[in-house]
Design an enzyme around this catalytic site. Structure first.
Site, PDB file in Angstrom:
ATOM      1  N   ILE A 106       0.830  -1.214   0.000  1.00  0.00           N
ATOM      2  CA  ILE A 106       0.000   0.000   0.000  1.00  0.00           C
ATOM      3  C   ILE A 106       0.861   1.260   0.000  1.00  0.00           C
ATOM      4  O   ILE A 106       0.439   2.313  -0.488  1.00  0.00           O
ATOM      5  CB  ILE A 106      -0.970  -0.017   1.194  1.00  0.00           C
ATOM      6  CG1 ILE A 106      -2.157   0.923   0.936  1.00  0.00           C
ATOM      7  CG2 ILE A 106      -0.277   0.303   2.518  1.00  0.00           C
ATOM      8  CD1 ILE A 106      -3.337   0.688   1.840  1.00  0.00           C
ATOM      9  N   ASN A 115      -3.632   2.295  15.168  1.00  0.00           N
ATOM     10  CA  ASN A 115      -4.228   1.993  16.481  1.00  0.00           C
ATOM     11  C   ASN A 115      -4.577   3.329  17.121  1.00  0.00           C
ATOM     12  O   ASN A 115      -4.236   4.384  16.602  1.00  0.00           O
ATOM     13  CB  ASN A 115      -3.271   1.178  17.371  1.00  0.00           C
ATOM     14  CG  ASN A 115      -1.980   1.914  17.631  1.00  0.00           C
ATOM     15  OD1 ASN A 115      -1.972   3.004  18.190  1.00  0.00           O
ATOM     16  ND2 ASN A 115      -0.885   1.345  17.180  1.00  0.00           N
ATOM     17  N   VAL A 170       0.636  -2.518   8.299  1.00  0.00           N
ATOM     18  CA  VAL A 170       0.439  -1.345   7.428  1.00  0.00           C
ATOM     19  C   VAL A 170       0.934  -0.082   8.128  1.00  0.00           C
ATOM     20  O   VAL A 170       1.646   0.752   7.559  1.00  0.00           O
ATOM     21  CB  VAL A 170      -1.065  -1.189   7.095  1.00  0.00           C
ATOM     22  CG1 VAL A 170      -1.347   0.129   6.403  1.00  0.00           C
ATOM     23  CG2 VAL A 170      -1.544  -2.342   6.229  1.00  0.00           C
ATOM     24  N   ASP A 171       0.589   0.043   9.414  1.00  0.00           N
ATOM     25  CA  ASP A 171       0.954   1.229  10.221  1.00  0.00           C
ATOM     26  C   ASP A 171       2.468   1.418  10.211  1.00  0.00           C
ATOM     27  O   ASP A 171       2.984   2.507   9.942  1.00  0.00           O
ATOM     28  CB  ASP A 171       0.451   0.978  11.651  1.00  0.00           C
ATOM     29  CG  ASP A 171       0.248   2.259  12.439  1.00  0.00           C
ATOM     30  OD1 ASP A 171      -0.074   2.155  13.643  1.00  0.00           O
ATOM     31  OD2 ASP A 171       0.417   3.352  11.870  1.00  0.00           O
ATOM     32  N   SER A 225      -8.034  -4.706  10.040  1.00  0.00           N
ATOM     33  CA  SER A 225      -8.280  -5.668  11.134  1.00  0.00           C
ATOM     34  C   SER A 225      -7.962  -7.110  10.766  1.00  0.00           C
ATOM     35  O   SER A 225      -8.034  -7.981  11.637  1.00  0.00           O
ATOM     36  CB  SER A 225      -9.726  -5.593  11.660  1.00  0.00           C
ATOM     37  OG  SER A 225      -9.948  -4.358  12.310  1.00  0.00           O
ATOM     38  N   GLY A 282      -5.152  -8.401   9.992  1.00  0.00           N
ATOM     39  CA  GLY A 282      -3.771  -8.786  10.328  1.00  0.00           C
ATOM     40  C   GLY A 282      -3.623  -8.978  11.824  1.00  0.00           C
ATOM     41  O   GLY A 282      -4.219  -9.889  12.413  1.00  0.00           O
ATOM     42  N   ILE A 283      -2.883  -8.078  12.438  1.00  0.00           N
ATOM     43  CA  ILE A 283      -2.616  -8.185  13.880  1.00  0.00           C
ATOM     44  C   ILE A 283      -3.908  -8.230  14.695  1.00  0.00           C
ATOM     45  O   ILE A 283      -3.992  -8.889  15.734  1.00  0.00           O
ATOM     46  CB  ILE A 283      -1.710  -6.999  14.313  1.00  0.00           C
ATOM     47  CG1 ILE A 283      -0.315  -7.152  13.671  1.00  0.00           C
ATOM     48  CG2 ILE A 283      -1.607  -6.870  15.824  1.00  0.00           C
ATOM     49  CD1 ILE A 283       0.561  -5.934  13.769  1.00  0.00           C
ATOM     50  N   TYR A 284      -4.948  -7.582  14.166  1.00  0.00           N
ATOM     51  CA  TYR A 284      -6.212  -7.564  14.941  1.00  0.00           C
ATOM     52  C   TYR A 284      -7.064  -8.808  14.725  1.00  0.00           C
ATOM     53  O   TYR A 284      -8.161  -8.913  15.251  1.00  0.00           O
ATOM     54  CB  TYR A 284      -7.004  -6.288  14.620  1.00  0.00           C
ATOM     55  CG  TYR A 284      -6.501  -5.045  15.373  1.00  0.00           C
ATOM     56  CD1 TYR A 284      -5.449  -5.128  16.281  1.00  0.00           C
ATOM     57  CD2 TYR A 284      -7.079  -3.818  15.181  1.00  0.00           C
ATOM     58  CE1 TYR A 284      -4.991  -4.008  16.954  1.00  0.00           C
ATOM     59  CE2 TYR A 284      -6.640  -2.678  15.850  1.00  0.00           C
ATOM     60  CZ  TYR A 284      -5.581  -2.797  16.749  1.00  0.00           C
ATOM     61  OH  TYR A 284      -5.129  -1.684  17.417  1.00  0.00           O
TER      62      TYR A 284
END
Ligand code: APR
Length: 183
Positions: free
Chosen positions: A11, A24, A33-34, A123, A125-127
């Site tokens: 992205i 977050n 992504v963050d 959400s 992925g890690i979430y």
């Protein structure tokens, strides 16, 4: 007429007006992504996030909300940060929060006059959100939310995520609401 496109890729490499960040609530960076957006966007993005925390978002950005900053060194002009819900099998109501992330991102994009928008599988992925359900909520919400976008581009990281989004799109066939699905 908005087109919804699906691509496999990173992205942070998209030449679009705005990139949606799966952030977050701290707005101060993270992984996935963050992490990629802050790494490639550079310190300007974090500085803008800190300024938001020091002004309107003292307690952080709430789940389901979205806010824009500069994109720093990314090819895009803006980053639209949003906070997805953490998946929990015992909390089905969180699906509405995930849908809100996309609706709010399109609202912020419209306020900025954005025409091309890159979005991740928030959400998923890690979430921990199950991929197929995350794809249904993502594609369905963007398809059903009127906006001034010419392109909503889902940028999917890796073949598995791309295939699941592609499968959901095939489930729907063509002629979807006001948005159409093209590859
Ligand atoms: N480009 C596109 N998609 C990506 C990229 C990238 N560079 N990196 C990861 N992804 C994919 C993941 O594979 C997943 O499918 O984006 C989707 C969302 O994953 P995460 O980035 O982990 O986001 P999320 O599940 O919403 O978790 C958010 O993770 O990074 C932290 O600070 C963030 O606490 C927040 C949490």
């Amino acid at each position: 007429m908005m087109e919804i496109t699906l691509i496999q890729g990173d992205i942070t490499e998209q030449w679009v007006d705005a990139v949606v960040n799966a952030a977050n609530s701290s707005l101060l960076g993270g992984g996935g992504v963050d992490g990629a957006i802050h790494r490639k966007g550079g310190p300007e993005v974090l500085a803008a996030c800190r300024a938001l925390r020091a002004s309107h978002y003292g307690k952080g950005l709430a789940t389901g909300q979205a806010v824009a900053t500069t994109a720093g060194n990314l090819p895009a002009t803006w980053v639209i940060h949003m906070v997805g819900p953490v998946y929990s099998a015992g909390a089905p109501e969180r699906a509405a929060l995930l849908a809100s992330c996309y609706r709010e991102s399109l609202r912020v994009a419209d306020e900025l006059g954005v025409r091309t928008l890159a979005l991740p599988a928030v959400s998923a992925g890690i979430y921990g959100w199950p991929l197929r359900d995350a794809a249904r909520i993502a594609l369905g919400t963007v398809r059903d939310t009127p906006s001034g976008l010419s392109e909503a581009r889902f940028v999917l990281f890796g073949p598995e995520t791309y295939e699941v989004f592609e499968a959901v799109r095939r489930e729907w066939g063509e002629g979807l609401g006001h948005g159409s699905m093209v590859d």
